[in-house]
Design a protein around this motif. Structure first.
Motif, mmCIF file in Angstrom:
data_model
loop_
_atom_site.group_PDB
_atom_site.id
_atom_site.type_symbol
_atom_site.label_atom_id
_atom_site.label_comp_id
_atom_site.label_asym_id
_atom_site.label_seq_id
_atom_site.Cartn_x
_atom_site.Cartn_y
_atom_site.Cartn_z
ATOM 1 N N PRO A 97 -49.343 15.789 -69.634
ATOM 2 C CA PRO A 97 -49.054 14.598 -70.436
ATOM 3 C C PRO A 97 -48.278 13.578 -69.605
ATOM 4 C CG PRO A 97 -48.289 16.623 -71.516
ATOM 5 C CD PRO A 97 -48.608 16.973 -70.101
ATOM 6 N N CYS A 98 -48.502 12.299 -69.878
ATOM 7 C CA CYS A 98 -47.726 11.257 -69.192
ATOM 8 C C CYS A 98 -46.334 11.127 -69.795
ATOM 9 C CB CYS A 98 -48.463 9.918 -69.278
ATOM 10 S SG CYS A 98 -49.865 9.772 -68.166
ATOM 11 N N HIS A 99 -46.252 11.113 -71.127
ATOM 12 C CA HIS A 99 -44.988 10.866 -71.814
ATOM 13 C C HIS A 99 -44.676 11.995 -72.792
ATOM 14 C CE1 HIS A 99 -46.228 6.718 -70.643
ATOM 15 N NE2 HIS A 99 -44.952 6.639 -70.331
ATOM 16 N N PRO A 100 -43.420 12.161 -73.180
ATOM 17 C CA PRO A 100 -43.058 13.164 -74.178
ATOM 18 C C PRO A 100 -43.759 12.930 -75.502
ATOM 19 C CG PRO A 100 -41.099 12.414 -73.030
ATOM 20 C CD PRO A 100 -42.215 11.490 -72.620
ATOM 21 N N GLY A 101 -44.099 14.022 -76.159
ATOM 22 C CA GLY A 101 -44.740 13.944 -77.471
ATOM 23 C C GLY A 101 -45.169 15.324 -77.903
ATOM 24 N N GLY A 102 -45.049 15.603 -79.208
ATOM 25 C CA GLY A 102 -45.454 16.906 -79.715
ATOM 26 C C GLY A 102 -44.667 18.029 -79.062
ATOM 27 N N ARG A 103 -45.372 19.000 -78.498
ATOM 28 C CA ARG A 103 -44.718 20.154 -77.874
ATOM 29 C C ARG A 103 -44.184 19.867 -76.476
ATOM 30 N NH1 ARG A 103 -49.372 24.450 -77.996
ATOM 31 N NH2 ARG A 103 -50.525 22.600 -77.377
ATOM 32 N N TYR A 104 -44.480 18.680 -75.945
ATOM 33 C CA TYR A 104 -44.166 18.386 -74.547
ATOM 34 C C TYR A 104 -42.988 17.417 -74.434
ATOM 35 C CZ TYR A 104 -48.832 20.338 -73.736
ATOM 36 O OH TYR A 104 -49.932 21.156 -73.704
ATOM 37 N N PHE A 105 -42.049 17.753 -73.560
ATOM 38 C CA PHE A 105 -40.929 16.852 -73.283
ATOM 39 C C PHE A 105 -40.644 16.864 -71.784
ATOM 40 C CE2 PHE A 105 -36.290 15.932 -73.069
ATOM 41 C CZ PHE A 105 -36.374 14.608 -73.472
ATOM 42 N N ALA A 106 -39.970 17.919 -71.309
ATOM 43 C CA ALA A 106 -39.700 18.030 -69.873
ATOM 44 C C ALA A 106 -40.992 18.252 -69.093
ATOM 45 C CB ALA A 106 -38.707 19.160 -69.613
ATOM 46 N N ASN A 107 -41.937 18.980 -69.695
ATOM 47 C CA ASN A 107 -43.208 19.269 -69.035
ATOM 48 C C ASN A 107 -44.182 18.101 -69.206
ATOM 49 O OD1 ASN A 107 -42.125 21.692 -68.347
ATOM 50 N ND2 ASN A 107 -43.537 22.960 -69.515
ATOM 51 N N THR A 108 -43.794 16.970 -68.635
ATOM 52 C CA THR A 108 -44.599 15.754 -68.653
ATOM 53 C C THR A 108 -44.429 15.051 -67.310
ATOM 54 O OG1 THR A 108 -42.770 14.434 -69.537
ATOM 55 C CG2 THR A 108 -44.277 15.420 -71.146
ATOM 56 N N LEU A 109 -45.312 14.110 -67.026
ATOM 57 C CA LEU A 109 -45.143 13.312 -65.803
ATOM 58 C C LEU A 109 -43.801 12.587 -65.846
ATOM 59 C CD1 LEU A 109 -46.212 12.119 -63.161
ATOM 60 C CD2 LEU A 109 -47.409 10.382 -64.522
ATOM 61 N N TRP A 110 -43.454 12.026 -67.003
ATOM 62 C CA TRP A 110 -42.164 11.363 -67.174
ATOM 63 C C TRP A 110 -41.017 12.330 -66.878
ATOM 64 C CZ3 TRP A 110 -38.143 12.592 -70.459
ATOM 65 C CH2 TRP A 110 -37.118 11.644 -70.584
ATOM 66 N N GLY A 111 -41.091 13.544 -67.410
ATOM 67 C CA GLY A 111 -40.036 14.525 -67.192
ATOM 68 C C GLY A 111 -39.908 14.935 -65.741
ATOM 69 N N ILE A 112 -41.051 15.110 -65.071
ATOM 70 C CA ILE A 112 -41.036 15.496 -63.654
ATOM 71 C C ILE A 112 -40.378 14.410 -62.810
ATOM 72 C CG2 ILE A 112 -42.521 15.921 -61.647
ATOM 73 C CD1 ILE A 112 -44.523 17.234 -63.618
ATOM 74 N N MET A 113 -40.752 13.148 -63.048
ATOM 75 C CA MET A 113 -40.200 12.053 -62.264
ATOM 76 C C MET A 113 -38.736 11.806 -62.621
ATOM 77 S SD MET A 113 -43.479 9.462 -62.090
ATOM 78 C CE MET A 113 -42.859 8.605 -60.638
#
Length: 335
Positions: A97-113
């Protein structure tokens, strides 16, 4: 990075118990999991602790901190296609995922960067399962430049998509994206055509199979977003077509929803593909071997294949990327 989720209860959901609303609204947890979180005091309604049977009213604010959720695994094999002092063009894998949403927060492109402490703005986002090129701005000046380019339509993005069926040589789809009221999935959209022109059909002209705004019995200008997509078939083989798509508008799920509504579902697409039940079973962790065989590919066959835009110093930046899936699509089997 602490994650706080706040959601407002819509008028149509007024009168639902909190537990029922949560299980229907946020499908990444089932009812027993939500009941456990409520019992631990992790949810508030309008700033006060709530119980499972709390009756919600339209406009209520539900707040929770899902730190205890285990995020799904992602693909972190991110390629760098181009970089200068202003811009970074990444080649994103599917299942990121690019941005946080649903089940994803840290595990996103945004979170990685974010973990790397970089100051950036993702200018051209992609859906989680869409792979390929996306533009990241590294400075405030680059961000302003990218926004201006987007307003003027000067960022040229082209996608490759593999679909079921014999797609026309060329197709221009103008219309509206509206909520798909026939679907149980809240975020699913439907393309309602205002004008569809095809080439390569024996009858020529408009294809009568495509949905029409008047036949839909609604005014899509009131409850939908206008959209326009140009499609060119590149190849066809074994009941599949490889199509290049160019967006004149940048709407959420535009290519996938348009293809689905026109009768050419994207290969591997769990939501807009052959059966949306794949998406529901995927969220619930119940995809069967039969499901995966029907999907053919583990992720949707939609790839951001080319990106071209004027840089800040008068240069033109043009890049291409090959899709990670084969054509015709086929399921990889272990030897």
């Amino acid at each position: 990075m602490e994650r706080i989720v706040t959601s407002t209860v819509l008028p149509k959901d007024g009168g639902l118990p909190l537990l029922v609303w949560l299980a229907e609204r946020f499908r990444y947890c089932d009812a027993p999991a939500w009941a456990s979180l409520i019992g631990e005091g992790n949810l508030e309604v309008n700033g006060a602790p709530a119980e499972a049977g709390t009756i919600l009213a339209a406009g209520d604010k539900v707040r929770f901190a899902p730190d205890s959720f285990e995020e799904p695994e992602i693909d972190t094999a991110i390629g760098i296609a181009y970089e200068n002092a202003d811009f970074l063009v990444l080649d994103k894998p599917a299942n990121l995922p690019c941005h946080p949403g649903g089940r994803y927060f840290a595990n996103t492109l945004w979170g990685i960067m974010k973990k790397e402490g970089e100051s950036f703005h993702i200018a051209t986002r992609l859906d989680r399962e869409t792979s390929g090129l996306l533009l990241v701005c590294k400075t405030a000046g680059a961000n302003r430049h990218a926004r201006e380019l987007q307003r003027e339509g000067l960022i040229d993005k082209r996608y490759l998509v593999a679909v079921h069926g014999d797609f026309p040589d060329r197709l221009e789809a103008k219309g509206f994206l509206v909520h798909d009221s026939r679907s149980v999935v809240r975020k699913k959209r439907r393309f309602v055509a205002a004008a569809v022109k095809t080439e390569g059909r024996p009858a020529g002209g408009d294809d009568p199979r495509f949905p029409d705004a008047r036949a839909a019995g609604r005014n899509p200008t009131e409850d939908g977003e206008s959209c326009e997509t140009s499609f060119v078939r590149m190849k066809k083989e074994a009941g599949f077509s490889l199509v290049e798509a160019k967006l004149a508008t940048g709407r959420n799920h535009q290519i996938r929803a348009t293809m689905s509504s026109l009768g050419y579902p994207v290969v591997g697409d769990k939501l807009y593909g052959l059966d949306e039940e794949f998406f529901i079973r995927f969220l619930e962790g119940r995809l069967s071997l039969t499901d995966t065989e029907a999907l053919i590919l583990p992720n949707q066959a939609l790839h951001s294949a080319s990106l071209s835009f004027p840089g800040l110093r008068g240069e033109t930046i043009s890049l291409r990327s090959d899709p990670p899936w084969p054509f015709p699509p086929r399921r990889e089997r272990p030897e």
